[in-house]
Design a protein around this motif. Structure first.
Motif, PDB file in Angstrom:
ATOM      1  N   PRO A  95       0.811  -1.237   0.000  1.00 44.75           N
ATOM      2  CA  PRO A  95       0.000   0.000   0.000  1.00 44.75           C
ATOM      3  C   PRO A  95       0.832   1.270   0.000  1.00 44.75           C
ATOM      4  CG  PRO A  95      -0.847  -1.587   1.604  1.00 44.75           C
ATOM      5  CD  PRO A  95       0.451  -2.144   1.097  1.00 44.75           C
ATOM      6  N   GLU A  96       1.980   1.250   0.681  1.00 44.95           N
ATOM      7  CA  GLU A  96       2.785   2.469   0.760  1.00 44.95           C
ATOM      8  C   GLU A  96       3.210   2.976  -0.608  1.00 44.95           C
ATOM      9  OE1 GLU A  96       3.167  -0.330   2.445  1.00 44.95           O
ATOM     10  OE2 GLU A  96       4.399  -0.070   4.250  1.00 44.95           O
ATOM     11  N   MET A  97       3.307   2.072  -1.592  1.00 49.20           N
ATOM     12  CA  MET A  97       3.714   2.480  -2.933  1.00 49.20           C
ATOM     13  C   MET A  97       2.526   2.591  -3.884  1.00 49.20           C
ATOM     14  SD  MET A  97       6.772   2.982  -2.271  1.00 49.20           S
ATOM     15  CE  MET A  97       6.978   3.715  -3.892  1.00 49.20           C
ATOM     16  N   GLN A  98       1.523   1.730  -3.711  1.00 50.35           N
ATOM     17  CA  GLN A  98       0.382   1.758  -4.618  1.00 50.35           C
ATOM     18  C   GLN A  98      -0.626   2.833  -4.231  1.00 50.35           C
ATOM     19  OE1 GLN A  98       0.628  -0.014  -7.309  1.00 50.35           O
ATOM     20  NE2 GLN A  98       2.503  -1.017  -6.559  1.00 50.35           N
ATOM     21  N   GLN A  99      -0.816   3.062  -2.926  1.00 52.70           N
ATOM     22  CA  GLN A  99      -1.741   4.085  -2.442  1.00 52.70           C
ATOM     23  C   GLN A  99      -1.078   4.868  -1.314  1.00 52.70           C
ATOM     24  OE1 GLN A  99      -4.968   1.359  -1.442  1.00 52.70           O
ATOM     25  NE2 GLN A  99      -6.151   2.151  -3.181  1.00 52.70           N
ATOM     26  N   PRO A 100      -0.042   5.659  -1.628  1.00 54.61           N
ATOM     27  CA  PRO A 100       0.718   6.353  -0.579  1.00 54.61           C
ATOM     28  C   PRO A 100      -0.114   7.402   0.153  1.00 54.61           C
ATOM     29  CG  PRO A 100       1.351   7.155  -2.754  1.00 54.61           C
ATOM     30  CD  PRO A 100       0.457   5.976  -2.980  1.00 54.61           C
ATOM     31  N   GLN A 101       0.169   7.556   1.452  1.00 59.21           N
ATOM     32  CA  GLN A 101      -0.459   8.578   2.275  1.00 59.21           C
ATOM     33  C   GLN A 101       0.482   9.777   2.383  1.00 59.21           C
ATOM     34  OE1 GLN A 101      -3.670   7.999   3.499  1.00 59.21           O
ATOM     35  NE2 GLN A 101      -3.438   6.189   2.171  1.00 59.21           N
ATOM     36  N   ASP A 102      -0.087  10.934   2.747  1.00 55.87           N
ATOM     37  CA  ASP A 102       0.736  12.146   2.877  1.00 55.87           C
ATOM     38  C   ASP A 102       1.840  11.964   3.916  1.00 55.87           C
ATOM     39  OD1 ASP A 102      -0.778  13.403   0.985  1.00 55.87           O
ATOM     40  OD2 ASP A 102      -2.043  14.496   2.413  1.00 55.87           O
ATOM     41  N   SER A 103       1.589  11.123   4.928  1.00 52.10           N
ATOM     42  CA  SER A 103       2.558  10.938   6.014  1.00 52.10           C
ATOM     43  C   SER A 103       3.665   9.951   5.677  1.00 52.10           C
ATOM     44  CB  SER A 103       1.841  10.470   7.284  1.00 52.10           C
ATOM     45  OG  SER A 103       1.150   9.245   7.040  1.00 52.10           O
ATOM     46  N   ASP A 104       3.529   9.221   4.564  1.00 51.66           N
ATOM     47  CA  ASP A 104       4.546   8.243   4.192  1.00 51.66           C
ATOM     48  C   ASP A 104       5.827   8.934   3.731  1.00 51.66           C
ATOM     49  OD1 ASP A 104       2.873   6.116   4.722  1.00 51.66           O
ATOM     50  OD2 ASP A 104       2.155   5.931   2.650  1.00 51.66           O
TER      51      ASP A 104
END
Length: 455
Positions: free
Chosen positions: A369-378
């Motif tokens: 998920p960190e790469m496919q649907q990254p969050q602003d905080s990542d």
């Protein structure tokens, strides 16, 4: 060169004296806040290379703060780029003490202690026990520069002393005994004056040149005067430590405009104080849109303040107690493994085209998920790449991997602060913001007392 003219004409003449001090002679500089410690270090590095003919690889600069390391390297590199030979200063050895220990052990084929807390004690012991290792670590070093000398511990002082013994290099240290806020890190609870006095004894005695930087170039008259009065009163009441400075810091001749507001919190409960600060922060964009720091004593108070203030300060960042290596994050760790494989094929120079190519390939194969649907905080891989290229000239993939593996989350936050042009807003403990500058600072009341006990 023109770069030196500002220091030659400075209203603080000791800045220039520190910069042009001979490389093979020891020097102790005691400098107050805003006195230009980092600028003097940068100026000295440039003078050593440009005027005293010292090879960049023969200079070791050691600091406690990754952001300071980044800033020094960036300024030196940018200056030499204007002179037409930025690549020449790449071998300059600038690092934190932790990174210096890790790299020295790795280069000698020795395994560092897996416990980060034991890394520096173990490194100091190996240096003291093994003269051959000591000489190998020092290499052909001819001069050593140390920033934030007041943050010394016994282990770190031993490292400095042993590297000097292994090389015979001249040593310059710069610090501020008034900013001794990390005393809790010392096993015996001693004050920083111990290390200032020890340096005098070990590096020249009464003949050692000692300079003071007495002008605050950063703050206005009111802030400087009130802070100096408060520090003097603290030392008058303290029977265990003595102020080494025999002068009062002053503001520059044309000081910046500043103001100080003292609020009597004594009859306020926590909710009242938080509401008052919330209203102050709500007015921030209207009255003072610059950077903001809300400071607390404990991490629990940071969490409480953040929950209240984040509603009115959407870009607020909390500097918490929990800290990790950036490479321990799942997507960053996988990225490092991917880069290791690329390096085996070819250790290429970092370019914008290569950044796009490799990150696109990594995203395509990283089903997380960190790469496919990254969050602003990542943590963004692009930020790590860009910071590495700012810190180093002609960086290669191997430099990027080393940069990431050395990086902690709080260090990354400090390096990224304000890079996008937006004013930074944080809520933090006082210790975490050491060395940072903000346009507006609010110190919250606290039921905690100093020093805080370790958990």
């Amino acid at each position: 060169i023109k770069f030196f003219e500002r220091y030659k004409a400075s209203e603080e003449p000791n800045q220039w004296q520190a910069i042009c001090h001979p490389y093979d002679q020891h020097l102790l500089v005691n400098a107050g806040p805003g006195a230009g410690k980092t600028a003097v270090l940068v100026g000295r590095v440039v003078h050593l290379i440009r005027e005293q003919g010292i090879q960049p690889s023969d200079i070791i600069v050691l600091a406690f703060n990754r952001a300071v390391v980044f800033e020094i390297r960036k300024r030196v590199r940018e200056l030499f780029r204007t002179l037409g030979y930025a690549a020449y200063v790449k071998p300059l050895r600038i690092s934190t003490f932790h990174a210096f220990a890790m790299r020295s052990l790795a280069d000698s084929g020795q395994a560092p202690s897996p416990d980060r807390e034991e890394l520096l004690p173990d490194f100091a012991e190996r240096l003291a026990r093994n003269p051959q290792f000591r000489r190998q670590v020092a290499g052909n070093c001819r001069t050593i520069l140390v920033d934030e000398f007041q943050d010394m511990t016994d282990d770190i002082y031993q490292i400095l002393h042993q590297v000097h013994l292994g090389s015979g290099a001249g040593v310059m240290v710069i610090g501020d005994d008034d900013q001794d806020i990390l005393r809790w890190q010392r096993r015996d609870g001693s004050f920083s004056e111990k290390y200032f006095k020890q340096f005098v004894n070990d590096f020249g005695g009464e003949g050692l040149l000692k300079l003071s930087l007495q002008v605050n170039f950063r703050s206005g008259v009111e802030i400087v005067n009130k802070s100096q009065t408060m520090i003097s009163e603290i030392f008058k009441r303290n029977q265990h430590s003595h102020r080494l400075k025999n002068f009062q810091l002053r503001s520059r001749h044309e000081p910046l405009k500043s103001e100080v507001e003292r609020i009597d919190w004594r009859d306020w409960d926590t909710s009242q104080a938080m509401e008052y600060v919330r209203q102050m922060c709500e007015q921030r964009d209207h009255n003072n849109p610059g950077s903001l720091a809300v400071l607390c004593r404990s991490n629990g108070e940071v969490a409480q303040a953040y929950s209240v203030l984040a509603v009115v300060v959407p870009d607020l960042v909390a500097h918490g107690a929990v800290n990790y290596l950036v490479a321990d994050l799942r997507h960053v760790g996988l990225w490092v493994e991917y880069l290791d494989a690329e390096i085996k094929r070819q250790n290429r120079v970092l370019t914008d085209d290569l950044k796009r190519e490799l990150i696109e390939q990594f995203i395509a194969q990283a089903a997380i998920p960190e790469m496919q649907q990254p969050q602003d905080s990542d943590v963004r891989l692009e930020d790590l790449w860009d910071l590495c290229t700012v810190e180093q000239s002609f960086a290669h993939l191997s430099d990027l991997v080393r940069f990431i593996r050395d990086m902690q989350l709080d260090e990354l936050g400090r390096l990224l602060g304000g890079r996008d042009g937006r004013p930074q807003a944080i809520v933090s403990t006082i210790h975490k913001v050491k060395g940072l500058e903000f346009d507006r600072v609010i110190v919250l009341p606290s039921s905690e007392s100093f020093p805080l006990q370790r958990s």
